[in-house]
Each structure stands twice: as structure tokens, then as C-alpha cells.
Design an enzyme around this catalytic site. Sequence first.
Site, short mmCIF file in Angstrom:
data_model
loop_
_atom_site.label_atom_id
_atom_site.label_comp_id
_atom_site.label_asym_id
_atom_site.label_seq_id
_atom_site.Cartn_x
_atom_site.Cartn_y
_atom_site.Cartn_z
N ASP A 17 -2.41 -13.09 -2.29
CA ASP A 17 -2.24 -11.71 -2.33
C ASP A 17 -0.83 -11.27 -1.78
O ASP A 17 -0.12 -10.55 -2.63
CB ASP A 17 -3.28 -10.92 -1.58
N GLY A 42 0.93 -1.45 -0.12
CA GLY A 42 -0.01 -0.07 -0.09
C GLY A 42 0.87 1.27 -0.09
O GLY A 42 1.61 1.77 -0.95
N GLY A 52 -6.21 0.71 1.55
CA GLY A 52 -6.96 1.90 1.82
C GLY A 52 -6.93 2.87 0.85
O GLY A 52 -5.76 3.08 0.13
N LYS A 95 2.87 -10.13 -3.81
CA LYS A 95 3.90 -8.85 -3.49
C LYS A 95 5.20 -9.38 -3.29
O LYS A 95 6.00 -8.84 -3.89
CB LYS A 95 3.15 -8.37 -2.35
#
Length: 428
Positions: free
Chosen positions: A203, A136, A304, A207
Site C-alpha cells: 500500500d 489521506g 479515516g 503511494k
Amino acid sequence: MTQALRLGIAGLGTVGVGVVKIIRRHADLLRDRTGRPIEIVAVSARSPEKDRGVSLKDYQWETDPVALAKRDDIDVFVELMGGENGPAKASVEAALASGKDVVTANKALLAIHGQALAEQAEAAGRAIRFEAAVAGGIPVIKSLTEGLAGNEITRVMGVMNGTCNYILTRMQSQELGYNALFEECAELGYLEADPNLDVGGIDAAHKLALLSSIAFGTKPNFDGIEIEGIQQISLEDIHQAADMGYRIKLLGVAQRTPRGLEQRMQPCLVPSDSPLGQLEGGTNMVVIEGDAVEQIVLRGPGAGEGPTASAVLGDICDLARGLLIPTFGRPAVSLKDAAPARTGLPAPYYLRLALLDKPGALAKVAAVLGDAGVSIDRMRQYAHSESTAPVLIVTHKTTRTTLDHALNGLNATDVVADDPVALRIEQV
Ligand code: HSE
């Protein structure tokens, strides 16, 4: 005035809307920082009529993201739709083929197709940027690619799925079981559309594949990652780990070993007082070790609207400044095939067994472990009410191959009721 950097944005979900908001709110700041205006020319999303809480009236609409990617009046195609194939892949390929740079938050796309896309981009003299795809809002791609470019990277580790870390830390603090917390995450909207991407470790493994490629100069190799999810972790495991001074984390580790590149994403025990052990809630942490820098720890929000849009804007600003860095930090054609290594470096392991409560059961377990060459450090059988007795074992250091041999042996006995839980104890 210097020419504007013109964007086409495909995907107006949480992240896409966040990007639009920042570009509208910080138009002057972005221009001052990069020396040129950053403008959204056109967007594409399902449901143009939907109220997204931000004005989109100044932008042209395309129903087809591939058409958006090919437009002559954009410089950068911003792909925020997600998905490893389908429109995301088709539109990124179309953007590169028509001379656009690409910014994406799509870890699955790059973990699976990153090598081919990077080669396509670099052959065309274009860039693919993907800071938002990993952890993120943490600028980990930039740190590895640029700030640490002078290091030989020895190990990259991280907690890179906030949902799993939320579940594991709430199990610890609230005494709630996995199933209750899975439901809570569903209600809070934390889970991916396919929840197995989160709780199954996929997920986070996407990464890790991207970080590994940059760190070790290898082609992204998602298939070479050993992946285990957190579904089998029980409150009992959380308690027992805490009792021994550990926390359980879904930990990704990539490191070079004499036998090849080791990449794994699995629940591990890490010391409670380590930075990774202290990581709470949905926060992410990435630890990078290099020969010159020794160790750095990056911590921040892994998902987010604001944090992920922040990472997208970092990439857009770099493109506005004319910074064209190869996708994985060195020319894509020079990336090597990773020789995947089964976890080779020995470590202690935590085992939880459900033993049938009958004479000689413990002796059989000890014999199987001994015959396989696994030495017991600690062992405990604790109170039980059913016909099976929970038994906890901590081994001395052993390799995963040796341990698997022992686990097969345990499963073949007539005293082990369920598949044993085996968690690596990682020194971090
Ligand atoms: N679902 C991810 C997480 C965020 O929980 O961290 C997007 O990768």
C-alpha cells in the site's frame, strides 16, 4: 445561477459516506468557495438497502458503476471502490471515454495503470485527480504538483502507511510483539482486506510510485520499487534501535541517483529526534526536498472517513473551479521511463543474526563481512537461553549490493541459524 458541478459517486464505504456527508453539511460553503453548487446526482454501491448513517434518498442509484460513469447528467465521476482492476478500472476508463473528469482515492489503480489512464484523460482534455490516494488528508499531491512546481525535487520520503506506523510505535511504547499488534489492528479494523497490502509495504509503495512520478517526471513504476514489509521486525530490534538513538519506521524513499531512480519502501532506522522518528501512531508524514525550498515536512492523518473525504473534496473543488492540471503534474506523454536503480547510495546498516552457539562462529561472521568489504562499526552478542545466540552488528557505510553479497555469504556458513535481519540506517 452558475451551473452546478454534478457528481456520480461509485463506492459508499467509509470514504464515500464521508464525501456525501461533507457535501451535505457544507453545501453553502462549497458553493461560496468554488462559485457554483456541488451536487450529487447518482451513486453506486453494493447493498443499496444498507443503512450507512447518511440520507441517500435524493440520489439516483445505479447498480453498475460503469453505467454510472457513462451517465449524461454527471460531470465528474468519483471512484471510491478501490482495487487495481475490475470495476474501478473499467468505470474510470468509461468515465474518461464519455468526457468526464475523474476523482479517485485508488492508489493501486494509478500505481499500476496510471500512465495509460493519464494519457487517455489528457487526450480527451479531461483530468484525473487523486489527492486522497496518497497520505489521506495531507495535501501532498497538491504541494508537489502546484506549490513546489518551481523546484527541482531531489528527494521524497515518507511514512505513508498508518497501520504499520501504529504497529511499530506500539511495539516501542507497549512492549507488545508484532503478532499481538497485528491482531489488535485486525480487531480495530485498521487492516486492508488483504493485510499484506499494509504490513507487506505494498500500500505504501503504491503511494510512493505516485509521488515519484510527480517529483521526477517519470512514468509511475511500481515494479521498480524495492519493497520489504515489517513482518520480520522483533521487539529486540525495536529495543536495540532505541538504545542507539533510533526508531524503526516503514520508510519510503525516492531519489534520483547518478545510476537512475532509486525507489524503496522498507523498514529503516531513523534518528529518534528527527520529525520522522517522532511520528507516533497512525499518522503519516511526507518530507519533500527541493533545490529552492530545501525541505518541507507535511504531517497529518493518513486514513479515516473525514481526512480522506477532505482530500476528495479538495479535488472536487478544484474541478468546480475549472482547474485542469495534468495527472502527474506534466503532460503524460512527456513522462520518461524510470531507469530503476538498486539502492546505490551507501549507508550504515543494522544487522541481527541468530548464530549457532559454538566455537569460532563469531570469527566466521567477521571473516565473511570482511571478505565482502563490509566494515563493522559496532557489534554485540547478548544474553540467550536457546542454542542460538543473538548478535547485533552495525556496519560502517556500505552499498546494498555489497551488503547483499555479505548476507549471501553469511547464509552459506554453517553458523547462521535464520535469515539475518538487515535494516538501513537512514539519515533524514
Ligand atoms: N491502510 C492504509 C494505512 C490506509 O494504514 O495507512 C489506506 O491507504
